[in-house]
Design a protein around this motif. Structure first.
Motif, short mmCIF file in Angstrom:
data_model
loop_
_atom_site.label_atom_id
_atom_site.label_comp_id
_atom_site.label_asym_id
_atom_site.label_seq_id
_atom_site.Cartn_x
_atom_site.Cartn_y
_atom_site.Cartn_z
N UNK A 5 30.55 25.96 67.59
CA UNK A 5 29.43 25.64 68.48
C UNK A 5 29.01 24.18 68.35
N UNK A 6 28.99 23.67 67.11
CA UNK A 6 28.63 22.26 66.91
C UNK A 6 29.67 21.35 67.53
N UNK A 7 30.95 21.67 67.35
CA UNK A 7 32.02 20.86 67.94
C UNK A 7 31.91 20.87 69.46
N UNK A 13 34.27 19.05 76.53
CA UNK A 13 35.59 19.07 77.17
C UNK A 13 36.69 19.44 76.19
N UNK A 14 36.57 18.98 74.98
CA UNK A 14 37.61 19.24 73.98
C UNK A 14 37.46 20.59 73.31
N UNK A 15 36.22 21.08 73.15
CA UNK A 15 36.02 22.23 72.27
C UNK A 15 35.44 23.49 72.91
N UNK A 16 34.91 23.40 74.13
CA UNK A 16 34.37 24.62 74.75
C UNK A 16 35.45 25.69 75.01
N UNK A 17 36.65 25.33 75.47
CA UNK A 17 37.65 26.38 75.65
C UNK A 17 37.97 27.11 74.34
N UNK A 18 38.06 26.39 73.24
CA UNK A 18 38.33 27.02 71.95
C UNK A 18 37.17 27.90 71.50
N UNK A 19 35.95 27.45 71.73
CA UNK A 19 34.78 28.26 71.38
C UNK A 19 34.79 29.55 72.19
N UNK A 20 35.02 29.45 73.49
CA UNK A 20 35.03 30.65 74.33
C UNK A 20 36.12 31.62 73.89
N UNK A 21 37.30 31.10 73.56
CA UNK A 21 38.40 31.95 73.09
C UNK A 21 38.03 32.64 71.78
N UNK A 22 37.44 31.90 70.85
CA UNK A 22 37.04 32.48 69.56
C UNK A 22 35.97 33.55 69.74
N UNK A 41 28.75 42.39 72.50
CA UNK A 41 28.27 42.14 73.87
C UNK A 41 27.70 40.73 73.99
N UNK A 42 26.92 40.30 73.02
CA UNK A 42 26.34 38.94 73.07
C UNK A 42 27.44 37.88 73.03
N UNK A 43 28.43 38.08 72.17
CA UNK A 43 29.52 37.10 72.06
C UNK A 43 30.35 37.06 73.34
N UNK A 44 30.59 38.22 73.92
CA UNK A 44 31.36 38.28 75.17
C UNK A 44 30.57 37.64 76.31
N UNK A 45 29.28 37.88 76.37
CA UNK A 45 28.45 37.26 77.42
C UNK A 45 28.45 35.75 77.27
N UNK A 46 28.39 35.26 76.04
CA UNK A 46 28.44 33.81 75.82
C UNK A 46 29.79 33.24 76.25
N UNK A 47 30.87 33.94 75.90
CA UNK A 47 32.20 33.50 76.31
C UNK A 47 32.32 33.51 77.83
N UNK A 48 31.78 34.54 78.47
CA UNK A 48 31.84 34.63 79.93
C UNK A 48 31.09 33.47 80.58
N UNK A 49 29.96 33.12 80.02
CA UNK A 49 29.18 32.00 80.54
C UNK A 49 29.98 30.69 80.45
#
Length: 110
Positions: A5-7, A13-22, A41-49
């Protein structure tokens, strides 16, 4: 997850795709193992966002992931007994192109 999340906050641009995947993978593991479904559910909703935002900027690169995580969210909502919300999400998804659809050709990718 805190480091990712900090990254992502420092360089989205560099780290949101990796965060969403994780987030998606962690949610799947938790849900499949029968652990904390509300957390999943919370983690999936965050990834979906995140994936929805990324797909709006780069549909070819992230549209499939956005749809896949939305489908996972609908499945988890069902498991949690929130069938109306799951059905509503599936209704929205039914009006969208499939995950392998290409906006460049208007057809499914080979």
């Amino acid at each position: 997850m805190a480091l990712l999340r900090r990254l992502a906050a420092a360089n989205p641009a560099a780290h949101e795709p990796g965060l969403a995947r994780a987030l998606r993978v962690a949610a799947e593991v938790h849900a499949d193992a029968g652990y904390d479904l509300p957390w999943a559910l919370r983690m999936t909703a965050e990834a979906a966002e995140i994936y929805t935002r990324l797909a709006s900027e780069a549909p070819t690169a992230h549209g499939g992931q956005a749809r896949a995580v939305a489908e996972l969210l609908a499945d988890l909502l069902d498991r949690a007994g929130l069938t109306d919300q799951a059905d509503g999400l599936r209704d929205v998804l039914s009006g969208l192109p499939p995950a392998d659809w290409s906006p460049h050709t208007g057809t499914a990718r080979a």
